[in-house]
Scaffold this motif. Structure first.
Motif, PDB file in Angstrom:
ATOM      1  N   ASP A  46    -114.798  36.681  18.722  1.00  0.00           N
ATOM      2  CA  ASP A  46    -116.197  36.983  19.022  1.00  0.00           C
ATOM      3  C   ASP A  46    -116.233  37.621  20.403  1.00  0.00           C
ATOM      4  O   ASP A  46    -115.904  36.991  21.403  1.00  0.00           O
ATOM      5  CB  ASP A  46    -117.023  35.700  19.000  1.00  0.00           C
ATOM      6  CG  ASP A  46    -118.513  35.947  19.235  1.00  0.00           C
ATOM      7  OD1 ASP A  46    -118.876  36.945  19.888  1.00  0.00           O
ATOM      8  OD2 ASP A  46    -119.312  35.122  18.768  1.00  0.00           O
ATOM      9  N   GLY A  48    -118.992  39.368  21.808  1.00  0.00           N
ATOM     10  CA  GLY A  48    -120.279  39.353  22.507  1.00  0.00           C
ATOM     11  C   GLY A  48    -121.361  39.955  21.633  1.00  0.00           C
ATOM     12  O   GLY A  48    -121.155  40.234  20.452  1.00  0.00           O
ATOM     13  N   THR A  49    -122.505  40.184  22.235  1.00  0.00           N
ATOM     14  CA  THR A  49    -123.645  40.686  21.472  1.00  0.00           C
ATOM     15  C   THR A  49    -123.466  42.148  21.102  1.00  0.00           C
ATOM     16  O   THR A  49    -122.792  42.917  21.802  1.00  0.00           O
ATOM     17  CB  THR A  49    -124.958  40.529  22.268  1.00  0.00           C
ATOM     18  OG1 THR A  49    -124.876  41.326  23.451  1.00  0.00           O
ATOM     19  CG2 THR A  49    -125.219  39.080  22.638  1.00  0.00           C
ATOM     20  N   ASP A  50    -124.088  42.510  20.017  1.00  0.00           N
ATOM     21  CA  ASP A  50    -123.995  43.867  19.495  1.00  0.00           C
ATOM     22  C   ASP A  50    -124.465  44.908  20.519  1.00  0.00           C
ATOM     23  O   ASP A  50    -123.926  46.003  20.586  1.00  0.00           O
ATOM     24  CB  ASP A  50    -124.838  43.970  18.213  1.00  0.00           C
ATOM     25  CG  ASP A  50    -124.747  45.328  17.562  1.00  0.00           C
ATOM     26  OD1 ASP A  50    -123.694  45.974  17.664  1.00  0.00           O
ATOM     27  OD2 ASP A  50    -125.734  45.741  16.935  1.00  0.00           O
ATOM     28  N   GLU A  52    -123.914  45.080  23.623  1.00  0.00           N
ATOM     29  CA  GLU A  52    -123.005  45.292  24.756  1.00  0.00           C
ATOM     30  C   GLU A  52    -122.296  46.635  24.717  1.00  0.00           C
ATOM     31  O   GLU A  52    -121.812  47.102  25.739  1.00  0.00           O
ATOM     32  CB  GLU A  52    -121.962  44.168  24.824  1.00  0.00           C
ATOM     33  CG  GLU A  52    -122.542  42.848  25.250  1.00  0.00           C
ATOM     34  CD  GLU A  52    -121.484  41.763  25.383  1.00  0.00           C
ATOM     35  OE1 GLU A  52    -120.277  42.072  25.341  1.00  0.00           O
ATOM     36  OE2 GLU A  52    -121.872  40.598  25.533  1.00  0.00           O
ATOM     37  N   GLY A 133    -125.495  39.639  14.711  1.00  0.00           N
ATOM     38  CA  GLY A 133    -125.787  40.178  16.035  1.00  0.00           C
ATOM     39  C   GLY A 133    -124.632  40.097  17.027  1.00  0.00           C
ATOM     40  O   GLY A 133    -124.803  40.398  18.205  1.00  0.00           O
ATOM     41  N   ARG A 134    -123.437  39.697  16.571  1.00  0.00           N
ATOM     42  CA  ARG A 134    -122.265  39.559  17.439  1.00  0.00           C
ATOM     43  C   ARG A 134    -121.170  40.534  16.998  1.00  0.00           C
ATOM     44  O   ARG A 134    -120.962  40.738  15.807  1.00  0.00           O
ATOM     45  CB  ARG A 134    -121.690  38.142  17.381  1.00  0.00           C
ATOM     46  CG  ARG A 134    -122.685  37.017  17.557  1.00  0.00           C
ATOM     47  CD  ARG A 134    -123.124  36.770  18.946  1.00  0.00           C
ATOM     48  NE  ARG A 134    -122.022  36.405  19.822  1.00  0.00           N
ATOM     49  CZ  ARG A 134    -122.161  36.274  21.129  1.00  0.00           C
ATOM     50  NH1 ARG A 134    -123.325  36.503  21.713  1.00  0.00           N
ATOM     51  NH2 ARG A 134    -121.134  35.951  21.888  1.00  0.00           N
TER      52      ARG A 134
END
Length: 141
Positions: A46, A48-50, A52, A133-134
């Motif tokens: 994982d 991070g957020t999409d 980024e 969303g990750r």
């Protein structure tokens, strides 16, 4: 054995002291282009957020040894940032160019292709997708 010179204690000790140093030098500089796969993630990572990684951008995830880029259409690509020359982790991203600190190999972070030797093998591409969303990179198969 008669007739054969016997090395002095000093010669034997000097040889023994130099042998490990010479061995390390060869091992540290030997190329990894011999077909052996360098280390890469073994479980989903994982990152991070999409949000980024914007369209047209590239981001280096140093702690995970992964680089992710997103093209202008929004498609993601991910690569292991373990140098294919000698297995060093790459920690430097200059724009879209990854620079290995060990021997100066350079790679295109968007394609994994070698830009500058001594590496001759591209970076290992990792499957990557957005889940809930990750950004998640998976080990290669």
């Amino acid at each position: 054995m008669p007739g054969r010179p016997v090395p002095s204690r000093r010669t034997v000790l000097r040889s023994a002291a130099l042998t490990p140093v010479a061995g390390l030098g060869v091992a540290a500089c030997s190329p990894g282009d011999d077909g052996a796969a360098p280390a890469r993630p073994t479980a989903p990572v994982d990152l991070g957020t999409d949000g980024e990684v914007a369209k047209g951008a590239t981001k280096l995830y140093q702690d995970q040894n992964v680089v992710v880029s997103r093209d202008d259409e929004g498609a993601l690509k991910a690569f292991s940032t373990v140098c294919t020359h000698a297995g060093c982790p790459i920690k430097k991203l200059e724009g879209t160019k990854l620079v290995c600190p060990c021997h100066g190999s350079e790679f295109d972070a968007r394609t994994g292709e070698v830009l500058h030797a001594p590496a001759t093998v591209p970076l290992i591409e990792l499957p990557v997708e957005v889940e809930q969303g990750r950004i998640v990179a998976r080990p290669g198969t």
